[in-house]
Design an enzyme around this catalytic site. Structure first.
Site, PDB file in Angstrom:
ATOM      1  N   GLY A  16       0.845  -1.202   0.000  1.00 55.26           N
ATOM      2  CA  GLY A  16       0.000   0.000   0.000  1.00 55.26           C
ATOM      3  C   GLY A  16       0.875   1.245   0.000  1.00 55.26           C
ATOM      4  N   ARG A  78       0.562  -5.113  -4.775  1.00 48.92           N
ATOM      5  CA  ARG A  78       0.707  -5.977  -3.586  1.00 48.92           C
ATOM      6  C   ARG A  78       1.223  -7.358  -3.971  1.00 48.92           C
ATOM      7  NH1 ARG A  78      -0.630  -4.005   1.180  1.00 48.92           N
ATOM      8  NH2 ARG A  78      -2.151  -2.318   1.371  1.00 48.92           N
ATOM      9  N   GLY A 117       6.281  -2.136   3.306  1.00 51.47           N
ATOM     10  CA  GLY A 117       5.902  -2.509   4.667  1.00 51.47           C
ATOM     11  C   GLY A 117       6.360  -3.913   5.016  1.00 51.47           C
ATOM     12  N   GLY A 119       5.132  -6.978   4.311  1.00 49.99           N
ATOM     13  CA  GLY A 119       5.180  -7.952   3.226  1.00 49.99           C
ATOM     14  C   GLY A 119       6.372  -7.703   2.320  1.00 49.99           C
ATOM     15  N   ASP A 142       0.729   2.400   8.985  1.00 48.88           N
ATOM     16  CA  ASP A 142       0.342   1.616  10.169  1.00 48.88           C
ATOM     17  C   ASP A 142       1.395   1.618  11.277  1.00 48.88           C
ATOM     18  OD1 ASP A 142      -1.989   0.949   8.839  1.00 48.88           O
ATOM     19  OD2 ASP A 142      -1.185  -0.927   8.055  1.00 48.88           O
ATOM     20  N   ARG A 177     -24.649  13.566  19.446  1.00 47.54           N
ATOM     21  CA  ARG A 177     -24.519  12.201  18.923  1.00 47.54           C
ATOM     22  C   ARG A 177     -23.248  11.518  19.402  1.00 47.54           C
ATOM     23  NH1 ARG A 177     -26.177  13.696  12.726  1.00 47.54           N
ATOM     24  NH2 ARG A 177     -28.353  13.037  12.873  1.00 47.54           N
ATOM     25  N   HIS A 186      -5.252  -2.977  10.522  1.00 46.63           N
ATOM     26  CA  HIS A 186      -5.909  -4.270  10.685  1.00 46.63           C
ATOM     27  C   HIS A 186      -5.401  -5.032  11.891  1.00 46.63           C
ATOM     28  CE1 HIS A 186      -8.837  -5.013   7.686  1.00 46.63           C
ATOM     29  NE2 HIS A 186      -8.052  -4.607   6.694  1.00 46.63           N
ATOM     30  N   ARG A 280     -23.461   7.728  14.703  1.00 47.41           N
ATOM     31  CA  ARG A 280     -23.151   7.865  13.272  1.00 47.41           C
ATOM     32  C   ARG A 280     -21.725   7.378  13.016  1.00 47.41           C
ATOM     33  NH1 ARG A 280     -27.856   8.582  12.825  1.00 47.41           N
ATOM     34  NH2 ARG A 280     -28.960  10.269  11.774  1.00 47.41           N
ATOM     35  N   GLN A 288      -6.460   8.643   4.416  1.00 52.90           N
ATOM     36  CA  GLN A 288      -5.306   8.569   5.335  1.00 52.90           C
ATOM     37  C   GLN A 288      -3.995   8.314   4.613  1.00 52.90           C
ATOM     38  OE1 GLN A 288      -6.822   6.087   9.048  1.00 52.90           O
ATOM     39  NE2 GLN A 288      -8.023   5.660   7.244  1.00 52.90           N
TER      40      GLN A 288
HETATM   41  O1  F6P Z   1      -0.922   0.312   4.072  1.00 50.90           O
HETATM   42  C1  F6P Z   1      -1.503  -0.421   5.111  1.00 50.90           C
HETATM   43  C2  F6P Z   1      -2.968  -0.295   5.002  1.00 50.90           C
HETATM   44  O2  F6P Z   1      -3.214   1.050   4.935  1.00 50.90           O
HETATM   45  C3  F6P Z   1      -3.815  -0.922   6.103  1.00 50.90           C
HETATM   46  O3  F6P Z   1      -4.003  -0.148   7.244  1.00 50.90           O
HETATM   47  C4  F6P Z   1      -5.094  -1.216   5.384  1.00 50.90           C
HETATM   48  O4  F6P Z   1      -5.807  -2.205   5.998  1.00 50.90           O
HETATM   49  C5  F6P Z   1      -4.605  -1.639   4.058  1.00 50.90           C
HETATM   50  O5  F6P Z   1      -3.426  -0.909   3.825  1.00 50.90           O
HETATM   51  C6  F6P Z   1      -5.599  -1.504   2.949  1.00 50.90           C
HETATM   52  O6  F6P Z   1      -4.977  -1.271   1.724  1.00 50.90           O
HETATM   53  P1  F6P Z   1      -5.343  -1.905   0.321  1.00 50.90           P
HETATM   54  O7  F6P Z   1      -6.809  -1.781   0.142  1.00 50.90           O
HETATM   55  O8  F6P Z   1      -4.551  -1.086  -0.632  1.00 50.90           O
HETATM   56  O9  F6P Z   1      -4.913  -3.326   0.341  1.00 50.90           O
END
Ligand code: F6P
Length: 362
Positions: A16, A78, A117, A119, A142, A177, A186, A280, A288
């Protein structure tokens, strides 16, 4: 062994994207070219570009004006070339690894700098075991890479998430609210914990601390009794309940697959049902990760990039650049591979959150 001038180094960004990638690419390339006389070849879309040999020699003009730009000029994917051990697919398995080695040989690479990251750096460690000269850089919003105190991208995402929480305050208070905001993460709760503290979240739910709805409800009721007419709940996308934490992994995965909306929606519904307070949801999502990096990430990415180029020149391979106790260091990729840095029990940020009155759901 130090490599010679006029040697050639590849570079790619994988996983990512994160703000600061371009600043890091620029720092690697400028330092490598201008200080050490090393030629840089950029691969497109991460490991896919390496497998398919989609590459170009990077020219100095490509690094002008990219310091402040979000995303990555090289593109990313990825792709995990080692994912299928026993059979060959387009981008995975032994064929993909062979094609990577072939590209490396054909282009006459002396090394490869990988920006990514968990991976990406895990793949980097595996390529190093296959005999390639690899240097890793830690990027992710993250902040969940082990062996480094910080990753670039985190501070930008933190700023975006904090700004969003700030903005939710006024609308939450106007409508009395409960505002639930879901932020990325994650497996690790760094982003939700830090943005929750920075934005004054009343409840912060992170994957490391399973939550109980009655506990959250008690906290929100107490706030209401104290005359607080609204509440902000920050939820990491990997947050889970105590009931889920007690499940076997398979059963947990299955129940999550059945969930039609992301966790923020479920938490909002649980809160509304338990307290009767109107709730909500805001899912912050890819906002982000996008856009210009904050100053901290530009500086960190530049420091990491320049350090990586020096490691290239010195032949310090099989390592990842890292920040430890405010010093830029290099750590073996083997120590990073396959691990995730979660928020440890008793971490000072957990204590800080509790001290300022934040409920962590337990
Ligand atoms: O880069 C990490 C991250 O932002 C995680 O926090 C998020 O769950 C994930 O990437 C989602 O990214 P993608 O939809 O690109 O796989």
């Amino acid at each position: 062994m130090p490599i010679q001038k006029n040697s050639t180094c590849g570079i790619l960004t994988s996983g990512g994207d994160a703000p600061g990638l371009n600043a890091a690419i620029r720092a690697v390339a400028r330092t490598a070219m201008d200080v050490y006389g090393i030629k840089i070849i950029g691969f497109e879309h991460g490991y896919r570009g390496l497998i398919e040999n989609k590459s170009r020699v990077l020219e100095p003009s490509e690094f002008s004006g990219i310091l402040t730009r979000g995303g990555t000029i090289l593109g990313t994917s990825r792709e995990k070339p080692f994912k299928d051990k026993n059979w060959c697919t387009e981008t995975g398995g032994p064929c993909a690894v062979d094609r990577i080695k072939q590209t490396y040989r054909e282009l006459g690479l002396d090394c490869l700098v990988i920006l990514g990251g968990n991976g990406t750096n895990t793949t980097g460690a595996m390529l190093a075991r296959e005999g390639l000269n690899i240097i890793g850089l830690p990027k992710t919003i993250d902040n969940d890479i082990v062996e480094t105190d910080i990753t670039f991208g985190f501070h930008t995402a933190l700023t975006v998430a904090t700004d969003a929480i700030d903005r939710l305050h006024s609308t939450a208070s106007s409508h009395n609210r409960v505002m639930v905001i879901e932020v990325m993460g994650h497996k690790a709760g760094w982003l939700s914990l830090y943005s929750g503290v920075a934005g004054g979240g009343d409840v912060v739910l992170i994957p490391e601390i399973p939550y109980s709805v009655p506990n959250i409800a008690r906290h929100l009721e107490k706030r209401a009794q104290d005359g607080k007419t609204f509440s902000i709940v920050v939820v990491a996308e990997g947050a889970l309940s105590v009931e889920e934490a007690a499940m076997e992994r398979k059963a947990f995965k299955k129940s999550r697959e059945r969930m039609q909306l992301s966790i923020g929606y479920r938490v909002a519904q649980e809160i509304q049902e338990a307290t009767g307070h109107e709730s909500r949801v805001t899912v912050l999502g890819y906002l982000q990760r996008g856009g210009t990096p904050v100053a901290y990430d530009r500086v960190l990415a530049s420091q990491f990039g320049a350090a990586a180029a020096k490691m290239v020149a010195e032949g310090d391979f099989g390592k990842m650049v890292a920040m430890k106790n405010e010093k830029i260091v290099s750590v073996p990729l083997d120590l990073v591979a396959g691990k995730i840095k979660t928020v440890p029990e008793g971490h000072y940020m957990i204590e800080t959150a509790r001290n300022v009155g934040t409920c962590l759901g337990d």
